[in-house]
Design an enzyme around this catalytic site. Structure first.
Site, short mmCIF file in Angstrom:
data_model
loop_
_atom_site.label_atom_id
_atom_site.label_comp_id
_atom_site.label_asym_id
_atom_site.label_seq_id
_atom_site.Cartn_x
_atom_site.Cartn_y
_atom_site.Cartn_z
N LYS A 44 0.84 -1.20 0.15
CA LYS A 44 0.00 -0.03 -0.04
C LYS A 44 1.04 1.23 0.01
CE LYS A 44 -3.52 2.43 2.95
NZ LYS A 44 -4.54 2.28 3.98
N GLU B 169 -3.48 7.10 1.72
CA GLU B 169 -3.80 7.11 3.14
C GLU B 169 -2.47 7.57 3.96
OE1 GLU B 169 -6.74 4.09 4.08
OE2 GLU B 169 -8.14 5.38 3.47
N ARG C 273 -1.43 -2.13 -4.47
CA ARG C 273 -2.78 -1.97 -4.28
C ARG C 273 -3.06 -0.71 -5.02
NH1 ARG C 273 -4.51 -1.26 0.80
NH2 ARG C 273 -6.68 -2.25 0.81
N ASP D 172 -15.09 2.35 -1.37
CA ASP D 172 -14.31 1.35 -0.45
C ASP D 172 -15.31 0.57 0.32
OD1 ASP D 172 -12.48 0.60 1.72
OD2 ASP D 172 -12.34 2.34 2.79
N GLU E 122 -9.97 -7.32 -5.04
CA GLU E 122 -9.71 -7.33 -3.50
C GLU E 122 -11.34 -7.21 -2.97
OE1 GLU E 122 -6.68 -5.07 -1.56
OE2 GLU E 122 -8.40 -4.38 -0.05
N GLU F 76 -16.52 -4.65 7.69
CA GLU F 76 -16.24 -3.28 8.06
C GLU F 76 -17.42 -2.42 7.99
OE1 GLU F 76 -12.96 -1.33 6.32
OE2 GLU F 76 -13.32 0.75 7.31
C1 GCU Z 1 -10.20 1.27 4.39
C2 GCU Z 1 -10.33 1.12 5.69
C3 GCU Z 1 -8.57 1.14 6.43
C4 GCU Z 1 -7.81 0.35 5.35
C5 GCU Z 1 -7.79 1.09 4.00
C6 GCU Z 1 -7.31 0.14 2.98
O1 GCU Z 1 -10.21 2.57 4.29
O2 GCU Z 1 -11.17 1.68 6.53
O3 GCU Z 1 -8.63 0.48 7.52
O4 GCU Z 1 -6.42 0.44 5.78
O5 GCU Z 1 -9.35 0.65 3.55
O6 GCU Z 1 -7.90 -0.77 2.30
O7 GCU Z 1 -6.03 0.45 2.82
#
Ligand code: GCU
Length: 687
Positions: free
Chosen positions: A289, A293, A326, A372, A394, A400
């Site tokens: 990743k 984020e 990813r 998501d 994926e 969640e």
């Molecule tokens: C969502 C999820 C996160 C996770 C992210 C990801 O945002 O809430 O916890 O890290 O997906 O798939 O990287």
């Protein structure tokens, strides 16, 4: 294995049908084993466990047939008994990891052959044979060949080494505690059995967000422990993978850069790969990743995703490893005042221009939808958009956004819709499953990854019935043509019993549950009306005036996001023509995604004749009624499932009803206050 088992599909309860039991016993008393590899040994061990539990006999293990009836296991080309049993055409039909189960009858013998071209296939065949026995299927004259549809059948664990699990709803990690690997290898082994039994062949053992300790998984501090874990999984045909931190060369390598084009960095990763493989010779590779984020990635160095992925791929290539990169990349700092940016477009915008630039041992991993893991999303346009790149799908098994294993939500029907979705990338019939399999664009690698829903709760998944999602996930990625009904039925029979009432009732509950959950949560594909961060429970505006790009834009007149090319964000333009046209036009856009693609007034008449606002009210009242019915259905089988499980599930279903009411009331009141339009049926809406 706990005395009581963990209440799962490998429970192997005693068979109910006495007549069948006697028929099975004849074959099962003798196992003729050919070959001695760890997987063959494992297959035999599994046969013994299953047979002892279901039939109450201990089979004898021999290397030549003594009795006229027996089960024989082994790979092809090892022994004439097996080889002779397999016809020329059958042999051609068995692929890697596939198997044949066949009943052979001669003048003086009557036996069952379980074979494959590799020992993993034999192991899978054994699990299937045991499954058939447990479901009390008539296996006289059986001749069954199966091959896995997808090459990569993976689980992604979002486990952290402190024992917590990101988005975990079933207790703590079964792998780690206090920043160490667990000592409870028995539990890990039980887990490997579960996964092996449904054909999973790869597992990423740590969270995609790689924190301090997890970054060190690839050092000698943890590699000896990882090696032990890998050994357990290997016995069940499963390779392990790590999620890695792109900034590792800096954080643990002592370098001053992680620039993928820097020679020192390249060398560092090459050496690292060598070190990992010296511990784990069949190591699968890295999941990454990056630039997502707040995770580090190649952007820092003005490099792109292909530069980053290819550099890692080059390091793994000599050892046969892959990089799974990813595509969950978007601007998570979007301002709600910004109407131009559309998070749904981000993955495609980021990766489509790079199509063809990735090395052949890189796989891009794409979430099923463009946002998501919401309860309802369209399929990501990257499927069919990318034509020269390996892709993985994926999906999220852990619930969640779908009730966090407190609500019942059987996800197989959702995933089937995704897999069967027609992208039209090469004309009609270019489904996601074919693309992901690699057969449309001739990809070298490809498959499916599911974010695991398992923790150290005794029942693995928090809500016992949520096991059906793990089981079903495995079954679906083995064979996406199985129906949701078939998978539900299998799971119920294996887990509970063959009692028709139990099978019918629990299957029906599972099959309805996704729609029920959808009906009382956010309407018509808009998603996101949850409490920020933990994502449980209703909060209509929770994300509305925030970053993250997840808006519904409700005002007093209308709701929804116009994603059309004509007048909106232009997202629909990322699809191939047939799909684009379908979504672009409000009349052909599937109703369940209406608010995802279009902005419409509350008074808009849906095809059902209801106005949008009335539809929202109706589905929300109805959703609660349906949740109440789930409980009643469960109550109707009291006494037919173990009391402990009965009480546990009942308790969760009661909680679901209460929580569904909260959803109903928060959503209905929100829209009532916005619009001032009451319910035509005069039901109670709070003001
Ligand atoms: C969502 C999820 C996160 C996770 C992210 C990801 O945002 O809430 O916890 O890290 O997906 O798939 O990287």
């Amino acid at each position: 294995r706990k005395d009581n088992g963990y209440y799962c599909w490998l429970e192997y309860g005693k068979l109910e049908d006495v007549e069948l039991k006697n028929i099975y016993r004849k074959w099962c008393a003798n196992i003729v084993k050919f070959g001695d590899t760890p997987l063959i040994k494992c297959a035999v061990k599994e046969l013994i466990i299953g047979i002892e539990n279901m039939l109450g006999i201990s089979p004898e293990i021999v290397s030549i047939p003594i009795e006229p009836s027996f089960i024989t296991v082994g790979t092809l080309g090892q022994n004439p008994i097996i080889d002779k049993a397999v016809g020329e055409n059958e042999r051609k039909d068995i692929m890697e990891d596939g198997f044949l189960i066949k009943n052979i009858k001669t003048e003086d013998k009557d036996y069952i052959v379980v074979t494959g071209i590799n020992d993993k296939g034999v192991l899978y065949g054994v699990f299937v044979l045991l499954r058939l026995l447990r479901m009390q299927k008539d296996i006289r004259d059986i001749r069954k060949i199966e091959n896995p549809y997808f090459q990569m059948r993976m689980l992604n664990h979002w486990d952290n080494m402190d024992g917590s699990i990101e988005r975990g709803y079933a207790g703590n990690s079964i792998f780690y505690k206090d920043n160490k690997f667990t000592d409870d290898t028995a539990r890990v082994r039980d887990y490997a059995r579960l996964l092996g039994s449904i054909g999973i062949n790869g597992i990423v053992i740590n969270n995609v967000n790689v924190h301090k300790y997890e970054t060190r998984l690839i050092t000698k501090e943890y590699l000896p422990d990882a090696k032990k874990l890998a050994e357990i999984f290997r016995e069940y045909g499963i390779r392990i993978y790590f999620s890695i931190n792109f900034a590792s060369p800096i954080e643990i390598g002592g370098l001053d850069t992680a620039d993928p084009l820097d020679e020192k960095v390249k060398k560092w990763w090459c050496d690292k790969a060598g070190e990992i493989y010296s511990y784990i010779p069949d190591f699968g590779g890295f999941l990454v990743k990056a630039d997502s984020e707040f995770r580090p990635g190649p952007f820092t160095y003005n490099r792109n995703h292909a530069d980053g992925a290819n550099m890692l791929a080059a390091a793994l290539k000599p050892f046969g490893g892959v990089v799974i990169w990813r595509c969950f990349v978007y601007n998570c700092m979007q301002d709600w005042r910004d109407y131009k940016t559309d998070r749904a477009k981000a993955a495609y915008d980021n990766f489509k221009p790079l199509d063809g630039m990735f090395d052949d041992n890189v796989i891009l991993q794409i979430k099923n939808g463009p946002m998501d893991f919401q309860v309802r999303e369209p399929v990501s346009p990257l499927f069919g958009g990318l034509k020269k790149t390996n892709v993985n799908l994926e999906v999220q098994i852990t619930q969640e956004y779908t009730g966090q294993q407190k609500h019942l939500c059987y996800l197989i029907p959702m995933w089937k819709e995704v897999l069967d979705f027609d992208t039209y990338a090469r004309g009609k019939g270019t489904t996601v499953k074919k693309i992901v399999r690699g057969s449309v664009f001739n990809n070298k690698y490809g498959g499916v990854a599911g974010v695991a829903n398992v923790g150290d709760d005794d029942n693995w998944t928090g809500l016992q019935l949520a096991q059906s999602n793990l089981y079903g996930y495995g079954r679906l990625v083995w064979n996406p043509d199985l129906t949701s009904e078939e998978i539900a039925e299998e799971w119920v029979r294996l887990t509970f019993s063959n009692d028709k009432e139990v099978v019918d009732t629990v299957s029906d509950m599972l099959l309805k549950s996704w729609h029920i959950y959808e009906s009382y949560t956010s309407p018509l594909g808009i998603g996101w009306m949850v409490n920020p961060h933990h994502h449980y429970g209703p909060n209509v505006d929770g994300y509305e005036y925030d970053k993250w790009g997840t808006y519904h834009r409700a005002d007093y007149k209308a709701i929804g996001v116009d994603r059309t090319v004509k007048s909106g964000t232009g997202y629909t333009g990322q699809y191939h023509k047939e799909v684009r046209d379908m979504y672009e036009n409000i009349d052909t856009c599937p109703q369940e995604l209406l608010l995802f693609f279009h902005r419409i007034p509350y008074t808009y008449k849906l095809k059902s004749g209801e106005t949008l606002i009335q539809y929202i009210y109706n589905t929300h009242f109805d959703g609660v009624e349906q949740a109440i019915k789930l409980k009643e259905q469960w109550q109707s089988i009291k006494g037919k499932v173990k009391n402990e499980i009965y009480e546990h599930v009942l308790h969760r279903l009661e909680g679901q009803i209460e929580h569904a009411k909260e959803w109903r009331d928060v959503i209905n009141t929100y829209f009532y206050r916005k619009t001032g339009i009451g319910d035509e049926l005069g039901r109670k809406i709070y003001d």
